[in-house]
Design an enzyme around this catalytic site. Structure first.
Site, PDB file in Angstrom:
ATOM      1  N   GLU A   1       3.753   5.899  -4.778  1.00 19.39           N
ATOM      2  CA  GLU A   1       4.252   6.949  -3.879  1.00 19.39           C
ATOM      3  C   GLU A   1       3.790   8.308  -4.384  1.00 19.39           C
ATOM      4  OE1 GLU A   1       6.422   5.933  -1.032  1.00 19.39           O
ATOM      5  OE2 GLU A   1       5.252   4.222  -1.757  1.00 19.39           O
TER       6      GLU A   1
ATOM      7  N   ARG B   1      -7.838  -2.217   2.147  1.00 17.60           N
ATOM      8  CA  ARG B   1      -7.794  -0.751   2.238  1.00 17.60           C
ATOM      9  C   ARG B   1      -8.157  -0.122   0.893  1.00 17.60           C
ATOM     10  NH1 ARG B   1      -1.350   0.902   1.490  1.00 17.60           N
ATOM     11  NH2 ARG B   1      -1.953   2.704   0.255  1.00 17.60           N
TER      12      ARG B   1
ATOM     13  N   ASP C   1       4.658   4.559  -8.809  1.00 17.19           N
ATOM     14  CA  ASP C   1       4.793   3.277  -8.110  1.00 17.19           C
ATOM     15  C   ASP C   1       4.106   3.324  -6.743  1.00 17.19           C
ATOM     16  OD1 ASP C   1       6.244   2.806 -10.348  1.00 17.19           O
ATOM     17  OD2 ASP C   1       8.160   2.456  -9.372  1.00 17.19           O
TER      18      ASP C   1
ATOM     19  N   ASP D   1       5.275  -2.244  -2.812  1.00 19.29           N
ATOM     20  CA  ASP D   1       5.986  -1.718  -3.984  1.00 19.29           C
ATOM     21  C   ASP D   1       6.824  -0.483  -3.657  1.00 19.29           C
ATOM     22  OD1 ASP D   1       5.020  -3.610  -6.001  1.00 19.29           O
ATOM     23  OD2 ASP D   1       3.051  -2.721  -5.628  1.00 19.29           O
ATOM     24  N   GLY D   2       6.449   0.253  -2.608  1.00 20.83           N
ATOM     25  CA  GLY D   2       7.158   1.488  -2.270  1.00 20.83           C
ATOM     26  C   GLY D   2       8.632   1.278  -1.955  1.00 20.83           C
TER      27      GLY D   2
ATOM     28  N   PRO E   1       9.510  -3.584   8.245  1.00 20.81           N
ATOM     29  CA  PRO E   1       8.632  -4.261   9.212  1.00 20.81           C
ATOM     30  C   PRO E   1       7.286  -3.557   9.374  1.00 20.81           C
ATOM     31  CG  PRO E   1      10.335  -3.016  10.362  1.00 20.81           C
ATOM     32  CD  PRO E   1      10.643  -2.891   8.890  1.00 20.81           C
TER      33      PRO E   1
ATOM     34  N   SER F   1       8.455  -6.270   1.062  1.00 14.90           N
ATOM     35  CA  SER F   1       7.687  -5.114   1.485  1.00 14.90           C
ATOM     36  C   SER F   1       6.603  -4.894   0.450  1.00 14.90           C
ATOM     37  CB  SER F   1       8.614  -3.889   1.553  1.00 14.90           C
ATOM     38  OG  SER F   1       7.902  -2.767   2.008  1.00 14.90           O
TER      39      SER F   1
END
Length: 371
Positions: free
Chosen positions: A362, A190, A360, A80-81, A22, A78
């Site tokens: 992260e 962003r 990915d 990609d993380g 979320p 969500s």
């Protein structure tokens, strides 16, 4: 669709476990799920169990430990993380070989939705973003079509083994990705803001990059490989080792790689330059909703699309490349600093631990890595 793709179809009615963060992107994933996704899935007879993640690694633990047999598909809503967490959680299971056959579906709910944008592109849909992209991806789930996707096995000098579905980066792009985290509320804008900020303080990274070029017959648009035809180095060109060479439940062996402490194999290419603005190994077409980085990529072409940018590029030239990348025309600019080569494996050895590495999207500590 690329010739030779074999498609499976989900059963009907279908049971889906939806893993939803979320907090992802600008925080609208749950609202969008109820407003856009659920009505479409209900009509397509897809029954959903929604699992809302409450912390980092929550989804990782859930898919690693849970009995997943009650669901026909795992859906990640969500950025990609979260899919990265799910893939690595699944690969930690003793029964990973069977579990990884369960179809995975991505529904864009983050600010970075690269895989969703890639699948939208492969499906032949127009380039879209936000709710339209979500609708297209949900429609794909409703149709129930699924096919194979490449994963890349990454090894780091500190002994980590990671499985990546999108890309590995170092330098400019990774800096933008991580530095712009504080602007998550802006959604995909962003990355635009982050790009401008990183352009202002353009950094150079020193290291050695080596790679095993993709088999020449693959060309720029790799053909589906026949697993019985050996690759150039006398090893079979697919990921899994021959049957019977591994203990049950053990992870696939990295047949193309030499240990990180040793030199790369003799038939590899070592890039003569050692100063880079960025290195990015991407396996799908899109780096973000508006970044078509590897137009030649396909879901399972058995190919890593390696990009690197040599030091000495001007800020203006770099900005031009990024603007062209929104349409996938950056290679047409023939920029002498930007190199692109399809590879089967790569190794990156930073001279010092400078800069962030990402897998990915992260963050990873900066150290030697190969995949």
């Amino acid at each position: 669709h690329p010739i030779g793709d074999s498609y499976g179809v989900l059963p009907r009615p279908c049971r889906a476990l939806v893993l939803l963060n979320p907090q992802s992107g600008s925080g609208r994933a749950l609202d969008d799920f109820h407003a856009v996704v659920q009505p479409m899935l209900a009509e397509a007879e897809v029954a959903t169990t929604v699992f809302i993640t409450e912390r980092p690694h929550h989804a990782h633990e859930k898919v690693r430990d849970e009995d997943l047999s009650q669901w026909d598909t795992l859906v990640v809503m969500s950025g990609d993380g979260l899919l990265y967490e799910v893939v690595n959680g699944l690969m930690e299971r003793p029964d990973w070989k069977d579990t990884m056959k369960k179809p995975l579906c991505i529904l864009p709910g983050g600010s970075g939705n690269a895989l969703a944008a890639s699948i939208n592109y492969y499906s032949g849909y127009d380039h879209v973003a936000k709710k339209k992209l979500l609708t297209n991806c949900t429609f794909t789930l409703c149709k129930g079509l699924h096919t194979q996707m490449d994963l890349v096995s990454l090894n780091t000098a500190s002994g980590k083994r990671l499985f990546s579905f999108l890309g590995f980066g170092w330098g400019f792009i990774s800096d933008v990705d991580i530095d712009s985290e504080k602007y998550r509320w802006l959604g995909s804008a962003r990355f635009t803001l982050g790009t401008l900020q990183c352009l202002a303080k353009l950094r150079v990274y020193q290291g050695r990059l080596s790679y095993l070029p993709a088999a020449p017959e693959q060309g720029p648009l790799p053909a589906p490989r026949n697993p019985h035809v050996p690759a150039t180095n006398g090893q079979v060109g697919h990921v899994l080792p021959p049957v019977g060479t591994e203990t049950p439940g053990s992870l696939p062996t990295d047949s193309l790689l030499a240990p990180l402490g040793q030199p790369v194999p003799a038939h590899w290419t070592v890039v003569p330059e050692e100063e880079f603005v960025l290195v990015y190994a991407i396996y799908q077409s899109h780096l973000g909703t508006n970044l078509l980085m590897a137009p030649a990529a396909r879901l399972h072409d058995g190919c890593i699309h390696l990009f690197y940018m040599k030091a000495g590029i001007s800020r203006v030239a770099l900005l031009k490349l990024f603007l062209a990348m929104s349409r996938g025309t950056h290679l047409d600019l023939n920029c002498p600093h930007l190199c692109y080569v399809p590879v089967q494996a790569f190794r990156l050895e930073p001279r010092v631990a400078a800069g962030i590495m990402t897998v990915d999207g992260e963050a990873l500590a900066c150290e030697p890595v190969q995949g």
